[in-house]
Design a protein around this motif. Sequence first.
Motif, PDB file in Angstrom:
ATOM      1  N   MET A 187       0.587  -1.382   0.181  1.00 48.08           N
ATOM      2  CA  MET A 187       0.368   0.158  -0.255  1.00 48.08           C
ATOM      3  C   MET A 187       0.898   1.184  -0.055  1.00 48.08           C
ATOM      4  O   MET A 187       2.201   0.815   0.304  1.00 48.08           O
ATOM      5  CB  MET A 187      -0.738  -0.232   1.390  1.00 48.08           C
ATOM      6  N   SER A 188       0.461   2.184  -0.911  1.00 50.19           N
ATOM      7  CA  SER A 188       1.643   3.238  -0.811  1.00 50.19           C
ATOM      8  C   SER A 188       0.715   4.663   0.342  1.00 50.19           C
ATOM      9  O   SER A 188       0.247   4.476   1.199  1.00 50.19           O
ATOM     10  CB  SER A 188       0.778   4.581  -2.076  1.00 50.19           C
ATOM     11  N   SER A 189       1.924   5.277   0.274  1.00 53.66           N
ATOM     12  CA  SER A 189       2.133   5.837   1.510  1.00 53.66           C
ATOM     13  C   SER A 189       0.810   7.138   1.316  1.00 53.66           C
ATOM     14  O   SER A 189      -0.038   6.966   2.083  1.00 53.66           O
ATOM     15  CB  SER A 189       3.135   6.904   2.421  1.00 53.66           C
ATOM     16  N   LYS A 190       0.398   7.521   0.095  1.00 55.43           N
ATOM     17  CA  LYS A 190      -0.598   8.281   0.080  1.00 55.43           C
ATOM     18  C   LYS A 190      -2.273   7.852   0.246  1.00 55.43           C
ATOM     19  O   LYS A 190      -2.903   8.328   0.651  1.00 55.43           O
ATOM     20  CB  LYS A 190      -0.896   8.768  -1.472  1.00 55.43           C
ATOM     21  N   LYS A 191      -2.092   6.289  -0.419  1.00 55.05           N
ATOM     22  CA  LYS A 191      -3.257   5.731   0.609  1.00 55.05           C
ATOM     23  C   LYS A 191      -3.510   5.236   1.710  1.00 55.05           C
ATOM     24  O   LYS A 191      -4.577   4.964   2.430  1.00 55.05           O
ATOM     25  CB  LYS A 191      -3.378   4.067  -0.274  1.00 55.05           C
ATOM     26  N   LYS A 192      -2.553   5.488   1.737  1.00 55.04           N
ATOM     27  CA  LYS A 192      -2.169   5.112   3.365  1.00 55.04           C
ATOM     28  C   LYS A 192      -3.428   6.435   4.375  1.00 55.04           C
ATOM     29  O   LYS A 192      -3.577   6.233   5.394  1.00 55.04           O
ATOM     30  CB  LYS A 192      -0.826   4.665   4.379  1.00 55.04           C
ATOM     31  N   LYS A 193      -2.564   7.309   3.590  1.00 54.77           N
ATOM     32  CA  LYS A 193      -2.806   8.712   4.293  1.00 54.77           C
ATOM     33  C   LYS A 193      -4.689   8.522   4.169  1.00 54.77           C
ATOM     34  O   LYS A 193      -5.418   8.609   5.052  1.00 54.77           O
ATOM     35  CB  LYS A 193      -2.709   9.586   4.161  1.00 54.77           C
ATOM     36  N   ARG A 194      -5.088   8.267   3.571  1.00 56.18           N
ATOM     37  CA  ARG A 194      -7.033   8.316   3.415  1.00 56.18           C
ATOM     38  C   ARG A 194      -7.565   7.279   4.333  1.00 56.18           C
ATOM     39  O   ARG A 194      -8.398   7.800   4.876  1.00 56.18           O
ATOM     40  CB  ARG A 194      -6.721   8.010   1.782  1.00 56.18           C
ATOM     41  N   CYS A 195      -6.725   6.073   4.441  1.00 56.51           N
ATOM     42  CA  CYS A 195      -6.986   5.306   4.948  1.00 56.51           C
ATOM     43  C   CYS A 195      -7.259   5.710   6.169  1.00 56.51           C
ATOM     44  O   CYS A 195      -8.361   5.218   7.283  1.00 56.51           O
ATOM     45  CB  CYS A 195      -6.386   3.918   4.913  1.00 56.51           C
ATOM     46  N   HIS A 196      -6.444   6.738   7.012  1.00 51.65           N
ATOM     47  CA  HIS A 196      -6.206   7.277   8.121  1.00 51.65           C
ATOM     48  C   HIS A 196      -7.534   8.173   8.394  1.00 51.65           C
ATOM     49  O   HIS A 196      -7.399   8.871   9.619  1.00 51.65           O
ATOM     50  CB  HIS A 196      -5.096   7.148   8.804  1.00 51.65           C
ATOM     51  N   GLY A 197      -8.548   8.754   7.886  1.00 48.71           N
ATOM     52  CA  GLY A 197      -8.935  10.284   7.675  1.00 48.71           C
ATOM     53  C   GLY A 197      -7.885  11.537   7.426  1.00 48.71           C
ATOM     54  O   GLY A 197      -6.771  11.333   7.073  1.00 48.71           O
ATOM     55  N   VAL A 198      -8.764  12.379   7.475  1.00 48.59           N
ATOM     56  CA  VAL A 198      -8.098  13.934   7.116  1.00 48.59           C
ATOM     57  C   VAL A 198      -8.045  14.274   8.310  1.00 48.59           C
ATOM     58  O   VAL A 198      -8.882  15.038   9.197  1.00 48.59           O
ATOM     59  CB  VAL A 198      -8.747  13.992   5.633  1.00 48.59           C
ATOM     60  N   ASN A 199      -6.580  14.784   8.317  1.00 49.25           N
ATOM     61  CA  ASN A 199      -6.811  15.857   9.354  1.00 49.25           C
ATOM     62  C   ASN A 199      -6.566  17.420   8.810  1.00 49.25           C
ATOM     63  O   ASN A 199      -5.478  17.862   7.930  1.00 49.25           O
ATOM     64  CB  ASN A 199      -5.135  15.892   9.913  1.00 49.25           C
ATOM     65  N   ILE A 200      -6.954  18.302   9.180  1.00 49.16           N
ATOM     66  CA  ILE A 200      -7.117  19.425   8.639  1.00 49.16           C
ATOM     67  C   ILE A 200      -6.800  20.482  10.189  1.00 49.16           C
ATOM     68  O   ILE A 200      -6.771  20.645  10.737  1.00 49.16           O
ATOM     69  CB  ILE A 200      -8.009  20.390   8.072  1.00 49.16           C
ATOM     70  N   LEU A 201      -5.100  21.614   9.828  1.00 48.40           N
ATOM     71  CA  LEU A 201      -5.059  22.492  10.874  1.00 48.40           C
ATOM     72  C   LEU A 201      -5.755  23.428  10.905  1.00 48.40           C
ATOM     73  O   LEU A 201      -5.111  23.521   9.629  1.00 48.40           O
ATOM     74  CB  LEU A 201      -2.973  21.692  11.143  1.00 48.40           C
ATOM     75  N   TYR A 202      -6.146  23.916  11.959  1.00 53.83           N
ATOM     76  CA  TYR A 202      -6.925  25.578  11.901  1.00 53.83           C
ATOM     77  C   TYR A 202      -5.655  25.741  13.053  1.00 53.83           C
ATOM     78  O   TYR A 202      -5.899  25.929  14.155  1.00 53.83           O
ATOM     79  CB  TYR A 202      -8.037  25.488  11.592  1.00 53.83           C
ATOM     80  N   ILE A 203      -5.737  27.211  11.974  1.00 58.21           N
ATOM     81  CA  ILE A 203      -4.676  27.807  13.164  1.00 58.21           C
ATOM     82  C   ILE A 203      -4.550  29.424  12.873  1.00 58.21           C
ATOM     83  O   ILE A 203      -4.959  30.463  12.072  1.00 58.21           O
ATOM     84  CB  ILE A 203      -2.950  28.185  12.932  1.00 58.21           C
ATOM     85  N   ASP A 204      -4.730  30.450  14.192  1.00 59.30           N
ATOM     86  CA  ASP A 204      -5.505  31.782  14.454  1.00 59.30           C
ATOM     87  C   ASP A 204      -6.213  31.725  15.363  1.00 59.30           C
ATOM     88  O   ASP A 204      -6.623  31.753  15.926  1.00 59.30           O
ATOM     89  CB  ASP A 204      -7.288  31.557  13.430  1.00 59.30           C
ATOM     90  N   GLY A 205      -5.555  33.088  16.164  1.00 58.89           N
ATOM     91  CA  GLY A 205      -5.641  33.609  17.237  1.00 58.89           C
ATOM     92  C   GLY A 205      -6.145  34.256  17.402  1.00 58.89           C
ATOM     93  O   GLY A 205      -7.254  34.753  18.909  1.00 58.89           O
ATOM     94  N   HIS A 206      -7.280  34.620  16.933  1.00 61.33           N
ATOM     95  CA  HIS A 206      -8.814  35.919  16.801  1.00 61.33           C
ATOM     96  C   HIS A 206      -9.998  34.747  17.065  1.00 61.33           C
ATOM     97  O   HIS A 206     -10.943  34.335  16.456  1.00 61.33           O
ATOM     98  CB  HIS A 206      -8.725  36.856  16.071  1.00 61.33           C
TER      99      HIS A 206
END
Length: 98
Positions: A1-20
């Motif tokens: 299994m390629s690393s890209k497929k592995k990423k998709r299997c574990h879900g998607v992580n969005i990092l949101y950075i904002d101090g306001h």
Amino acid sequence: MSSKKKKRCHGVNILYIDGHSEDHRFFVDRLKQAFPDYRILEAFTGEIGREFLQRERIDCLVLELDLPDMSGFEFLTNSVQRIGSPYTPVVVLTRTHH
């Protein structure tokens, strides 16, 4: 299994950075509504954002340029190696008004 497929299997992580806090809550709520199956990681400072980059796989970064502890440009310059550039999309927000 390629690393890209592995990423998709574990879900998607969005990092949101904002101090306001008002903008932070608004955009996090919208991200959660638009992407209910994604994991939204939240940071109010660049330093906390860096900690997330060290310990989590980030699939997309949403970044406010005006952070309380550093500029968003400084964050990107110092963190681009950790987020997998050029493969990790970055969305830049700004509160700058003309």
